[in-house]
Design a protein around this motif. Structure first.
Motif, short mmCIF file in Angstrom:
data_model
loop_
_atom_site.label_atom_id
_atom_site.label_comp_id
_atom_site.label_asym_id
_atom_site.label_seq_id
_atom_site.Cartn_x
_atom_site.Cartn_y
_atom_site.Cartn_z
N THR A 161 0.82 -1.22 0.00
CA THR A 161 0.00 0.00 0.00
C THR A 161 0.85 1.27 0.00
OG1 THR A 161 -0.14 0.16 2.42
CG2 THR A 161 -1.77 -1.22 1.30
N LEU A 162 2.16 1.13 0.16
CA LEU A 162 3.02 2.30 0.24
C LEU A 162 3.44 2.81 -1.13
CD1 LEU A 162 5.44 1.19 3.13
CD2 LEU A 162 3.28 2.44 3.32
N ILE A 163 3.60 1.89 -2.06
CA ILE A 163 4.16 2.24 -3.37
C ILE A 163 3.07 2.24 -4.43
CG2 ILE A 163 5.83 1.57 -5.13
CD1 ILE A 163 7.46 0.26 -2.88
N LYS A 164 3.00 3.31 -5.20
CA LYS A 164 1.97 3.48 -6.22
C LYS A 164 2.37 2.81 -7.53
CE LYS A 164 0.12 7.47 -6.24
NZ LYS A 164 -0.09 8.94 -6.38
N ASP A 165 3.61 2.97 -7.93
CA ASP A 165 4.09 2.44 -9.20
C ASP A 165 5.32 1.57 -8.91
OD1 ASP A 165 5.19 1.94 -11.69
OD2 ASP A 165 4.82 3.96 -12.47
N LYS A 166 5.08 0.28 -8.72
CA LYS A 166 6.15 -0.63 -8.28
C LYS A 166 7.27 -0.75 -9.30
CE LYS A 166 6.97 -5.37 -6.75
NZ LYS A 166 6.36 -6.70 -6.44
N GLU A 167 6.95 -0.88 -10.55
CA GLU A 167 7.98 -1.11 -11.57
C GLU A 167 8.89 0.11 -11.73
OE1 GLU A 167 8.72 -3.99 -12.85
OE2 GLU A 167 7.13 -4.74 -11.53
N THR A 168 8.31 1.30 -11.78
CA THR A 168 9.13 2.51 -11.87
C THR A 168 9.93 2.71 -10.59
OG1 THR A 168 7.45 3.52 -13.29
CG2 THR A 168 9.09 4.99 -12.32
N PHE A 169 9.31 2.39 -9.46
CA PHE A 169 10.00 2.49 -8.18
C PHE A 169 11.24 1.60 -8.17
CE2 PHE A 169 11.00 1.25 -3.89
CZ PHE A 169 10.85 2.41 -3.15
N LYS A 170 11.12 0.38 -8.67
CA LYS A 170 12.24 -0.55 -8.67
C LYS A 170 13.39 -0.04 -9.51
CE LYS A 170 11.59 -4.99 -8.85
NZ LYS A 170 11.10 -6.34 -9.21
N THR A 171 13.09 0.72 -10.55
CA THR A 171 14.16 1.31 -11.37
C THR A 171 14.99 2.29 -10.55
OG1 THR A 171 12.80 1.11 -13.35
CG2 THR A 171 14.65 2.65 -13.44
N VAL A 172 14.32 3.11 -9.75
CA VAL A 172 15.02 4.05 -8.87
C VAL A 172 15.77 3.28 -7.79
CG1 VAL A 172 14.76 6.03 -7.32
CG2 VAL A 172 13.26 5.80 -9.31
N LEU A 173 15.13 2.26 -7.25
CA LEU A 173 15.73 1.45 -6.19
C LEU A 173 17.06 0.83 -6.62
CD1 LEU A 173 15.76 -0.30 -3.56
CD2 LEU A 173 14.28 -1.92 -4.77
N LYS A 174 17.11 0.33 -7.83
CA LYS A 174 18.29 -0.41 -8.29
C LYS A 174 19.55 0.45 -8.28
CE LYS A 174 15.79 -3.80 -11.06
NZ LYS A 174 15.46 -4.30 -12.43
N HIS A 177 20.19 3.02 -6.34
CA HIS A 177 20.59 3.26 -4.95
C HIS A 177 21.15 1.99 -4.31
CE1 HIS A 177 19.19 7.40 -4.16
NE2 HIS A 177 18.36 7.15 -5.15
N PHE A 178 20.56 0.84 -4.65
CA PHE A 178 21.07 -0.42 -4.13
C PHE A 178 22.49 -0.67 -4.62
CE2 PHE A 178 21.76 -5.00 -4.45
CZ PHE A 178 21.41 -5.43 -3.17
N GLN A 179 22.74 -0.36 -5.87
CA GLN A 179 24.08 -0.55 -6.44
C GLN A 179 25.10 0.32 -5.73
OE1 GLN A 179 24.36 0.31 -10.64
NE2 GLN A 179 26.07 -1.09 -10.91
N ASN A 180 24.73 1.57 -5.44
CA ASN A 180 25.65 2.46 -4.73
C ASN A 180 25.89 1.98 -3.30
OD1 ASN A 180 26.00 4.21 -6.89
ND2 ASN A 180 24.25 5.49 -6.31
N ALA A 181 24.85 1.45 -2.66
CA ALA A 181 24.96 1.03 -1.26
C ALA A 181 25.74 -0.27 -1.10
CB ALA A 181 23.57 0.88 -0.65
N THR A 182 25.85 -1.06 -2.18
CA THR A 182 26.48 -2.39 -2.07
C THR A 182 27.70 -2.56 -2.96
OG1 THR A 182 24.98 -3.27 -3.78
CG2 THR A 182 24.25 -3.43 -1.47
N LYS A 183 28.22 -1.48 -3.52
CA LYS A 183 29.32 -1.61 -4.48
C LYS A 183 30.57 -2.23 -3.86
CE LYS A 183 30.47 3.30 -3.84
NZ LYS A 183 30.60 4.61 -4.54
N ASN A 223 21.29 -6.52 -9.81
CA ASN A 223 20.23 -5.55 -10.05
C ASN A 223 19.06 -6.13 -10.85
OD1 ASN A 223 21.44 -3.58 -8.59
ND2 ASN A 223 21.59 -2.09 -10.26
N ASP A 224 19.35 -7.06 -11.76
CA ASP A 224 18.30 -7.61 -12.61
C ASP A 224 17.28 -8.42 -11.81
OD1 ASP A 224 19.38 -6.45 -14.87
OD2 ASP A 224 20.59 -8.21 -15.37
N SER A 225 17.75 -9.09 -10.76
CA SER A 225 16.86 -9.94 -9.97
C SER A 225 16.48 -9.31 -8.62
CB SER A 225 17.52 -11.30 -9.72
OG SER A 225 18.77 -11.14 -9.05
N LEU A 226 16.84 -8.05 -8.42
CA LEU A 226 16.59 -7.38 -7.14
C LEU A 226 15.09 -7.22 -6.89
CD1 LEU A 226 17.77 -5.88 -4.68
CD2 LEU A 226 17.66 -3.78 -6.05
#
Length: 239
Positions: free
Chosen positions: A159-172, A174-180, A188-191
């Motif tokens: 219920t928090l996220i309106k557009d999951k697919e677009t959100f995941k694009t932004v997430l990836k 940030h995840f890459q930067n946090a785990t480099k 990232n492809d399977s995140l």
């Protein structure tokens, strides 16, 4: 002259103040323990107002703490209060000491809570637990609870996220930067979205607990995505 308009004004004033009190929710830090307890520390936020919003929030926080202190099958939890859970944890430790008196390793459990974010729309609370029952290392786990600010009812992540697919694009990104510089199981492809997420002053927090996307040695992976990067992607506005 009729006094009815006067009474209407009074009723409207009381109604407005009642609504104001419902949304003006305050929290205080509460320490919970029991007699003879030496190994469990619990410090959690408690919603102070005596309304249904506070009751709903406090009930969910208590349930989360009870679960974090439970030992054994996760589907068989008999404790109905945090105090009962503390007593049960101490009893388990005392029984272990009785069965293995030569073991010097002491058990410990610590549970802390923090109000990450609060607005009239949404409240996010983090419950951090560390439990060590004498193994090679303890288990650190963080649960993020999100509540509807008007009702106090728990909110599912969906219920928090309106557009999951677009959100995941932004997430990836940030995840890459946090785990480099970290060892992770996934790319990232399977995140996937983490099990715990919520609002904070720094942005929308994404939190992956140990073993969720990385080994225990990597620790918890946590980062906040600024709200301005998520405009139109969340169902609740940030203040």
């Amino acid at each position: 002259m009729s006094k009815r308009p006067y009474y209407i004004v009074i009723c409207l004033f009381l109604l407005l103040n009642s609504c104001k009190n419902e949304t003006n929710l305050s929290f205080s830090e509460t320490e919970i323990t029991t007699p003879n307890n030496t190994i469990v520390q619990v410090n959690i936020p408690k919603a102070n107002n005596s309304n249904v919003v506070s009751k709903n929030i406090n009930a969910e926080i208590n349930k989360t703490v009870i679960t974090s202190l439970h030992l054994g099958e996760p589907d068989v939890i008999n404790s109905t209060s945090i105090e009962e859970s503390i007593i049960a944890f101490n009893d388990e430790y005392n029984a272990f000491q009785s069965d293995f008196p030569e073991t010097a390793q002491a058990w410990e459990a610590q549970v802390d809570g923090d109000v990450m974010y609060q607005s009239p729309e949404i409240i996010s609370i983090a419950i951090t637990s560390y439990v060590n029952t004498g193994g090679a290392h303890g288990i650190l786990n963080i649960v993020v609870l999100n509540f509807d600010g008007e009702t106090g009812e728990p909110l599912e992540n969906s219920t928090l996220i309106k557009d999951k697919e677009t959100f995941k694009t932004v997430l990836k990104s940030h995840f890459q930067n946090a785990t480099k510089d970290k060892d992770v199981f996934t790319d990232n492809d399977s995140l996937e979205l983490p099990a715990n997420m919520g609002y904070s002053k720094e942005g929308f927090v994404m939190l992956y607990n140990a073993y969720e996307v990385a080994p225990y040695s990597t620790g918890i992976i946590q980062f906040a995505i600024p709200f301005d990067e998520l405009e139109g992607l969340l169902n609740f506005n940030s203040l």
